[in-house]
Structure formats: C-alpha cells, structure tokens
Design a protein around this motif. Sequence first.
Motif, mmCIF file in Angstrom:
data_model
loop_
_atom_site.group_PDB
_atom_site.id
_atom_site.type_symbol
_atom_site.label_atom_id
_atom_site.label_comp_id
_atom_site.label_asym_id
_atom_site.label_seq_id
_atom_site.Cartn_x
_atom_site.Cartn_y
_atom_site.Cartn_z
ATOM 1 N N GLU A 1 33.924 70.220 50.331
ATOM 2 C CA GLU A 1 33.398 70.873 51.526
ATOM 3 C C GLU A 1 33.732 70.058 52.782
ATOM 4 N N MET A 2 33.643 68.737 52.676
ATOM 5 C CA MET A 2 33.978 67.879 53.808
ATOM 6 C C MET A 2 35.459 67.999 54.170
ATOM 7 N N LEU A 3 36.316 68.001 53.155
ATOM 8 C CA LEU A 3 37.752 68.129 53.404
ATOM 9 C C LEU A 3 38.085 69.470 54.052
ATOM 10 N N GLU A 4 37.380 70.513 53.652
ATOM 11 C CA GLU A 4 37.579 71.822 54.269
ATOM 12 C C GLU A 4 37.127 71.795 55.724
ATOM 13 N N PHE A 5 36.028 71.095 55.994
ATOM 14 C CA PHE A 5 35.508 70.963 57.357
ATOM 15 C C PHE A 5 36.531 70.269 58.267
ATOM 16 N N LEU A 6 37.299 69.322 57.700
ATOM 17 C CA LEU A 6 38.265 68.562 58.489
ATOM 18 C C LEU A 6 39.612 69.268 58.627
ATOM 19 N N ARG A 7 39.791 70.344 57.889
ATOM 20 C CA ARG A 7 41.117 70.945 57.765
ATOM 21 C C ARG A 7 41.750 71.360 59.092
ATOM 22 N N HIS B 1 43.019 57.458 51.880
ATOM 23 C CA HIS B 1 43.489 58.848 51.769
ATOM 24 C C HIS B 1 42.659 59.828 52.605
ATOM 25 N N LEU B 2 41.448 59.465 52.990
ATOM 26 C CA LEU B 2 40.675 60.348 53.853
ATOM 27 C C LEU B 2 41.335 60.492 55.222
ATOM 28 N N LEU B 3 42.123 59.493 55.622
ATOM 29 C CA LEU B 3 42.858 59.585 56.891
ATOM 30 C C LEU B 3 43.831 60.758 56.884
ATOM 31 N N ASP B 4 44.358 61.072 55.717
ATOM 32 C CA ASP B 4 45.296 62.189 55.631
ATOM 33 C C ASP B 4 44.613 63.508 55.967
ATOM 34 N N ALA B 5 43.321 63.620 55.631
ATOM 35 C CA ALA B 5 42.569 64.834 55.946
ATOM 36 C C ALA B 5 42.141 64.847 57.414
#
Length: 450
Positions: free
Chosen positions: A133-139, A202-206
Amino acid sequence: MGDDVQVTGEQAIIEPTDRNRATLKHIYDAAIDAVRGESLIRSRSRLEENNWIYEHDGERISWPIDPAGAIVAIGAGKATASILAGLEAVLGDRLDGGRAIIKQGHGEALKRIELREAGHPIPDARGAAATAEMLEFLRDLGPHDNVFVALTGGASALLVAPADGITLAEKAHVTDILLASGANISEINTIRKRLSKVKGGHLLDAISPARSITLMISDVPGNDVAMIGSGPTYRDPSTPQEALAILERYGVMDKMSAPILAALRQPVDPAARIADDRAEHVVLADSHTSLAAAQSAASAMGYVTRIVDAHMHMDTHEAARRFAAEVRQVAERGGPPTVLLAAGETTLKVTGSGRGGRNQEFALVAAIALEGVVNAAILSSGTDGTDGPTDAAGAFADGSTIARARGAGISAPQSLADNDSNSFFAALGDLHVTGPTGTNVMDLVIGVVN
C-alpha cells in the motif's frame, strides 16, 4: 537510603525498598523523555516558508521544500508514529498526507497520515500488505514532490517486500532462526537487506524522482544509517560474502532454503543508484542521548554517576554479570549514593521454551550475582517499551530477588535454563511495564547504590 532487612529464623531476607525502585523509574523516564520522537521534532524543528529547519547542539539543517510539489510523509518502525506526530504539528496543513507501518499497539492519534499495524519481530502478511500500500501511495510522485521518511528500530520486520523467488513464510523463518541464533542486530539486518525489495536502499527506487529526507531514531551501534531499519533509503554496502559468512558464523547455513541462499549470493548491481543524490538523512537521537539524560537526572537527585558501558553489545549473560559485579563492588566499598549506567543491545541465544527477552534475562542473571547485597538495585529495560515477545520492557532486580523467589518456590537456575525470565519476574511483581514509549534507542541498564 539503604534496604531494610527482616530476619526470619536463621535467614535474613532483604526487602527491596520503594525508594530504590522509584529512583530507577525516575531516571529511566527522564532518559525516555529526552529521546521521544514527537518531542524531538517539536523542540528542534520548524517550518520557515519553503524550508524545514532543524537545529540541535550546534547543528543546523535547512531542507528546501519545493512549493510546486506535494509534501508527504511515510515511515516504518516501533517509534515512527511519534516522529510523525511531531511532523504533523510542525508542518500543519502543508502536509498533504502519508502512510506508515507500526508495531501493533504503538500508534498515535494522527490526522493526516494513515497508520497500518503489522507483526514484529517476525514479519507477517499485514506488513507485506501495508508495504504494498505504501509503494502504491508513492507511485505517482514527481520531481517536485517532497518526502519525509520517519525511520526507527523495528522497521526491518515491519517494512516487508520479499525479493523475487522468496515467500513471506521463508523470510519470516529466516528472521526467527537469526533471532534465536545469538546474531546481533547489524548481522541480522545484513541478511534482511539482501532478501528485500525495499530494504538496503530499494525504497529510494519507489520514492524517485521525488526528493526525500529520512529522520531516524537510532537503535544500532555507531548510528550506521545503512543499518537503522535495514537502511531502506540508504544503499546496502555489504557483499554476498559478508552475508553468507554470518550464516556460517552462527551455524545456521544448513537451515536456509535454496531460494534464500540464491538471493544472498546475488551480486550487487553497481548501477542501482537511482535518486541517491536526492536523499538526505538525519539521526535525531541515539543511546548516547538517553544516557546523557539519565546522568543528568541522577545528578539532580544527588547521585554520583558513572557509565559502566556505553556500547554494550556482548552476550547478555556476560554483560549482566559484569554490570552486577560493578554494582556489588560499589555497594561493598561504600561511599556516596551512586548510579551506574549502561546502554546497548546484548545478544541472547535462546535454547529454552519459556517467555522472556534479553532485558528480563539480563535482570535475572544480575539478580543471581547480586544475591545478598542489601543496598543496591538495578533495572534493565528496553527503551521502546517491549522486551522480546512479552508486554514488559524489562525487569527490576536486587539483593532480595533470589531469596524472594526461593520463598515462593521458584527456581532461578531453572527459569534461566528455560529462558523463562518473564514468568519468574511476573511471579515476584518485578516486571517493568511501560507500554509503547515513542522511541527506540536500544536498551538501558540502571544500577542504584545507596
């Protein structure tokens, strides 16, 4: 200020005084207040037009905020909600929203940031769903957007996105094995980072192409930003050889599945540096901050203070015996009322089937070493308010602990052999229960000698 002694027959039973316990609690509380996430952000930072200003101890950071973009906040960790509460207060209506993952029961009443609870210390499906859900929020972030990342201890288990070819169950199994092996937190995180799509930078990529600033409360020695929360916004500098050597060191290589070993052997991609130049990091507090506050509180009460070990990281039993020996020596030598302090994170190899944690086991080992001392007490407690899979932060111990246990028909050696320190101290009423503290800077050990 000494302990009262009640003589029953031929045996002297040392009764713990309320004053010693009240002193230990007061010093612990002062140490926690100094490193609580919300108070750190509120007292040290402010918003000045399009700059977030952070000032502390001669350090000044001015992080420019692009007014053409949104301001969002994300986070993971046991004390993350507290940091985010501070950001909500400082940023006000400039904050456009956010997502964070916290340990169950460690929430805050936030207005603009949505919290999701997940399992800790073993990652679970809730953590995986919350991370997705967090990764989708950052998309949909763009180059003008501004991202605050709140990060504290616990994020390694809460921020969950297994690498390709690895299941959540396999990753949880690895964490379980490493926790029981006696590996320290840095070694465990070295493994975790190589099994994740979000850790190790890897969170930087998102987040890319947006800019980010990560605000951290450190629970690792040396404040290594690559290790705090397994470094989701800092590229992993470790090698496959280092990760495999950890498994060999603790004799758990044969317990790893083929997909886990394949992921650990995967070479580092030197081109994986997306958005690194747009990521900044700030360590808000660490164990030294809490130690300084504890010293100050003890001094204000009239105690002479001494730090026994500011970087405690050895085996739990060895650390406990060393600390107890220092306390006993001061007590037997006499002199002014004294407070001894230590901070760090010891390693506990679990072989029994009981309940407990390293702080409660530290207190149990110390209690055995302090038996008969009439004028001293200790508290070993986690600064996050939890110790192992229990609802206690730690436990109190003094010279009467073993005698009281014996009188209640409880065997200290048996409890120790079964890693059942929680049951031992619960029966005596000596658990230290705080609830979530809003911070996480490793463990704090306090000894008071009157």
